[in-house]
Design an enzyme around this catalytic site. Structure first.
Site, short mmCIF file in Angstrom:
data_model
loop_
_atom_site.label_atom_id
_atom_site.label_comp_id
_atom_site.label_asym_id
_atom_site.label_seq_id
_atom_site.Cartn_x
_atom_site.Cartn_y
_atom_site.Cartn_z
N ASN A 63 0.84 -1.19 0.00
CA ASN A 63 0.00 0.00 0.00
C ASN A 63 0.88 1.25 0.00
O ASN A 63 1.97 1.27 0.56
CB ASN A 63 -0.99 0.00 1.16
CG ASN A 63 -0.39 -0.13 2.54
OD1 ASN A 63 0.53 -0.89 2.76
ND2 ASN A 63 -0.93 0.62 3.49
N GLU A 118 0.23 5.20 0.76
CA GLU A 118 -0.70 6.22 1.22
C GLU A 118 -0.33 7.61 0.69
O GLU A 118 0.80 7.84 0.24
CB GLU A 118 -0.72 6.27 2.75
CG GLU A 118 -1.33 5.05 3.37
CD GLU A 118 -1.41 5.13 4.88
OE1 GLU A 118 -2.08 4.24 5.45
OE2 GLU A 118 -0.82 6.03 5.51
N CYS A 162 -3.97 0.83 -2.81
CA CYS A 162 -3.93 -0.41 -2.04
C CYS A 162 -2.91 -1.37 -2.66
O CYS A 162 -2.63 -1.31 -3.86
CB CYS A 162 -5.29 -1.07 -2.03
SG CYS A 162 -6.59 -0.10 -1.25
N GLU A 210 -3.20 -4.41 -3.43
CA GLU A 210 -3.77 -5.25 -4.48
C GLU A 210 -3.72 -4.54 -5.84
O GLU A 210 -3.36 -5.14 -6.85
CB GLU A 210 -5.24 -5.61 -4.14
CG GLU A 210 -5.39 -6.40 -2.87
CD GLU A 210 -5.62 -5.55 -1.62
OE1 GLU A 210 -6.29 -6.06 -0.70
OE2 GLU A 210 -5.13 -4.40 -1.56
N CYS A 241 -10.63 -4.04 -0.47
CA CYS A 241 -11.70 -3.04 -0.42
C CYS A 241 -12.56 -3.16 -1.68
O CYS A 241 -12.21 -3.89 -2.62
CB CYS A 241 -11.10 -1.64 -0.29
SG CYS A 241 -10.29 -1.04 -1.80
N CYS A 276 -10.69 -2.37 -4.97
CA CYS A 276 -9.78 -3.46 -5.35
C CYS A 276 -10.55 -4.66 -5.88
O CYS A 276 -10.13 -5.30 -6.85
CB CYS A 276 -8.91 -3.87 -4.17
SG CYS A 276 -7.64 -2.65 -3.78
#
Length: 128
Positions: free
Chosen positions: A41, A43, A52, A54, A85, A88
């Site tokens: 990830n 940010e 993310c 993924e 999420c 994703c």
């Protein structure tokens, strides 16, 4: 192969950039051809721009010409295994709506589901 993917995701997790949440996530995406793509990830102070793990994996795979995936393995330091999420899930479903998702905690708790279980009616793109 499952343990290999877990190791790759665990190493990717260490490289995560998460100064705001301090929640590090790593992922390893296995393509149908057998290639593995790692991601973590990333940010951003503008939280909506956060990537993310993924989706970082998917971007890396696409850049290498891969579009068909079998499994994504996720590793996080949480009490329970986390699931992708909604964003994703939709990105993964664009390419492989029936892929497997295996999520691990650092302490070794595992949860395995199919993407179709998490997102039973994805919007279908040209590959779906």
């Amino acid at each position: 192969m499952e343990e290999h993917l877990r190791e790759i995701a665990t190493l990717a997790r260490i490289r995560a950039y998460a100064p705001y949440s301090r929640f590090l996530v790593g992922a390893a995406l296995l393509s149908v051809s057998g290639r593995v793509f790692a991601g973590c990830n990333v940010e951003n102070v503008s939280f909506g721009l956060t990537m993310c793990a993924e989706r970082v994996c998917v971007g890396s795979a696409l850049q290498e010409g891969e579009k068909d995936f079998q499994t994504i393995t996720i590793v996080s330091d949480s009490e329970e295994p986390i699931m992708p999420c909604g964003a994703c899930r939709q990105v993964l479903a664009e390419f492989s709506p029936r892929m497997n998702i295996i999520s691990w905690t650092l302490s070794g708790t595992k949860k395995e589901v199919t993407l179709a279980t998490l997102l039973p009616m994805p919007r279908q793109g040209i590959l779906g």
